[in-house]
Design an enzyme around this catalytic site. Sequence first.
Site, PDB file in Angstrom:
ATOM      1  N   GLY A 160      76.975  68.317  64.157  1.00 49.32           N
ATOM      2  CA  GLY A 160      76.316  68.915  62.999  1.00 49.32           C
ATOM      3  C   GLY A 160      77.131  70.087  62.512  1.00 49.32           C
TER       4      GLY A 160
ATOM      5  CB  CYS B 155      80.500  67.792  68.327  1.00 51.32           C
ATOM      6  SG  CYS B 155      81.450  69.038  67.435  1.00 51.32           S
ATOM      7  CE1 TYR B 156      74.572  73.325  65.813  1.00 44.59           C
ATOM      8  CE2 TYR B 156      72.965  71.630  66.371  1.00 44.59           C
ATOM      9  CZ  TYR B 156      73.253  72.922  65.971  1.00 44.59           C
ATOM     10  OH  TYR B 156      72.233  73.805  65.729  1.00 44.59           O
TER      11      TYR B 156
ATOM     12  CG  HIS C 195      83.144  63.851  67.023  1.00 41.14           C
ATOM     13  ND1 HIS C 195      81.816  63.885  66.682  1.00 41.14           N
ATOM     14  CD2 HIS C 195      83.645  65.069  66.711  1.00 41.14           C
ATOM     15  CE1 HIS C 195      81.522  65.072  66.169  1.00 41.14           C
ATOM     16  NE2 HIS C 195      82.622  65.804  66.171  1.00 41.14           N
TER      17      HIS C 195
ATOM     18  CD  GLU D 201      80.827  60.394  67.189  1.00 38.33           C
ATOM     19  OE1 GLU D 201      81.131  60.505  68.393  1.00 38.33           O
ATOM     20  OE2 GLU D 201      80.490  61.365  66.493  1.00 38.33           O
TER      21      GLU D 201
ATOM     22  CG  ASP E 158      71.740  43.069  52.320  1.00 40.89           C
ATOM     23  OD1 ASP E 158      72.588  42.665  53.139  1.00 40.89           O
ATOM     24  OD2 ASP E 158      71.791  44.181  51.780  1.00 40.89           O
ATOM     25  CB  SER E 159      68.145  38.825  48.750  1.00 39.61           C
ATOM     26  OG  SER E 159      69.101  38.134  48.007  1.00 39.61           O
TER      27      SER E 159
ATOM     28  CE  LYS F  70      76.068  44.000  52.928  1.00 40.10           C
ATOM     29  NZ  LYS F  70      75.004  44.080  51.913  1.00 40.10           N
TER      30      LYS F  70
END
Length: 514
Positions: free
Chosen positions: A55, A82-83, A169, A171, A227-228, A370
Site C-alpha cells: 500500500g 511490503c506495507y 513483492h 506476486e 464472458d456472455s 478473465k
Amino acid sequence: MSREKIIVIDFGGQYNQLVARRVRECGVYCEIYSYKTDIEQIKAMEPMGIILTGGPNSCYEEGAPSCSRKLFEMGIPVLGLCYGAQLMTHVLGGRVCKAPVREYGKIEVTVDQSSKLFSNVSEKTICWMSHNDYIEQTAPGFRITAHTPDCPAAAAEWEEQRLYAIQFHPEVLHTQEGSKMLHNFVYQVCGCSGDWRMDFFVENSIRAIREKVGTGKVLCALSGGVDSSVAAVMLAKAVGDQLTCVFVDHGLLRKNEGDEVEEVFGPNGPYNLHFIRVNAQQRFYEKLKGVEEPEQKRKIIGEEFIRVFEEEAKKIGAVDFLVQGTIYPDVVESGLGGESAVIKSHHNVGGLPDYVDFKEIIEPLRDLFKDEVRRAGLELGIPEKLVYRQPFPGPGLGIRIVGEVTPEKVRMVQDADAIYREEIAKAGLDKQIGQYFAALTNMRSVGVMGDERTYDYAVALRAVNTIDFMTAEAAEIPWEVLGRTANRIVNEVKHVNRVLYDCTGKPPATIEFE
Ligand code: XMP
C-alpha cells in the site's frame, strides 16, 4: 460449495489482483477484501491463510490503513507483503521507519533456506523491491530470514505462530522465485491441498445453477463476447430448455460477426439455448444519424440496446432469472472487493436489470478472472476462436468511426478491419497483441489512383499491448505486415485512400478513438 480459500486483505497496493491471481495459479481459490472488512466476517469465512498486500502509506502515520492485533491471533497463517509486512511488525510491537536508502527495482536478496517460505528457493535470489520505509526492528518473537545490503530485515517470521513478513513483492514476475514462495506459503505453511480446478468449478457451477433455477425461466443477453458466451453455455448445460438467449445485432459489429455468433449459438449450432437474433441494425443507424459527439453516441447505443432487449423480453413474459456475465475484476473495480476506486463507467449490458421483469440475477462467472473465464470456456467445449476473442466494446464500431456513423462508413471500417485482422493472423501475431483494430478517421484527403485524383477517407490502424487495459503501449508491428495491410486496404476498400498507424500509448491517448 466449500473449498479452500485464501483471503487477500487490500491496503491499496497496485498489485492486489495480481496477488489473488498468483495464489489461484497455485490451485487455491482466493478473494480480495478491503482492510476495512470486519474481522469477525473474515473469521467466519474460515480462510486457510491471509495475505496482507502492499500500500502507498506509512503504517506509523496517523490515519494510515491498519488492522487489529486480533488478526494475528486467530491461529490463521498470515503473510504480509511490503506495507503488509511493515504493518504486521508495527502492530505486533516492532519498529518501522523511513529507510536510509530507498530500494526500488530488482534487488538481490539473500534468504535463509531453512524457512518454510524459502524452501527450494536459491540462497541469493532476485526480488522486486519498492519501498521508502523498512523494518528497523522486528516484532518480538520474529527472526530475520532474508536481507539485502540496504535492508537488514527483508523478511522475518514467527514460525510457531505462522506469521510471515516480507518486504519485497513475490506476486510480481520480476521476483524470479516469487511463485515458489507463494506456493510454499499456501501449501507448506497454510496446509492447502489445492482444490481450485477449472473442471471442478464448471461441474459444481452447473450443479448449483440447476438447483437454484429449479423449473424457473432464465433470460440471457448474449453479445458473442467471451464472458456472455461462457455464461450462456454454462446455463445451457444446466437448464437448456428453460433458457432464452437474446442476441441484439446493432449493426456495429465486426464484419460477419453477427452470422458467426448465430452459427455457434443458433439452432444449427451445438447448444440448446433458444437463441433469438434481433436484427436491429436500421434502428440503430436511424438513431445515430447526425450525431457526432462520442459520449452521446455511446448513450444512444446503450439506450437503444436496452429498448430492443426490453421489447424482446416482453415477448417472453416474466422470467425468474436474468443472467449476467460479470467477472471478478468487475466486482473488484466496482468497489465491492478491495480498495480500488470505481474505474469502469461503461458496461456492455449496463442497466439491463432495471428494465427486465425478473426475480433474481445469476452471475456464474462472478468469481473468475478473465483467463479463468477462458479456461472455463474451453472446459465447456466452446470453440477456441471464440474463447480467445479480443475485447470488443459494447458500442462496437460506433466508437471506431470518428464523428457521424453511417451504414457506408460501417462497411468501410468493417472491411478495413477484416483485412487488418487477416494479415495480423497470417503473420502469427494475433495471440501476442492485446487489442488491435482499424478505425475510420473523419479526415478526407487528396490521393491519386490510376491517374485520377481521389478525395477519400483515412483509416487508422491501432494495436496495443496492455495487461489491464488501463495503460497501454503501441505495439511494434513489423513494417512489412503494416505495408501489406495498407496496400490491401486502399486497393480493396472503396473510398479509403490513406492508411495511418497510431503510435500513441495510453495515456495520453485511449485505446479506442472515442
Ligand atoms: P479505452 O478506449 O478507454 O479502452 O482506453 C479501454 C478498454 O475498454 C474498452 N472500451 C469499452 N468497452 N464499452 C465497452 O464495453 C465502451 O464504451 C468502451 N470504451 C472502451 C476498449 O475496447 C478497451 O478494451
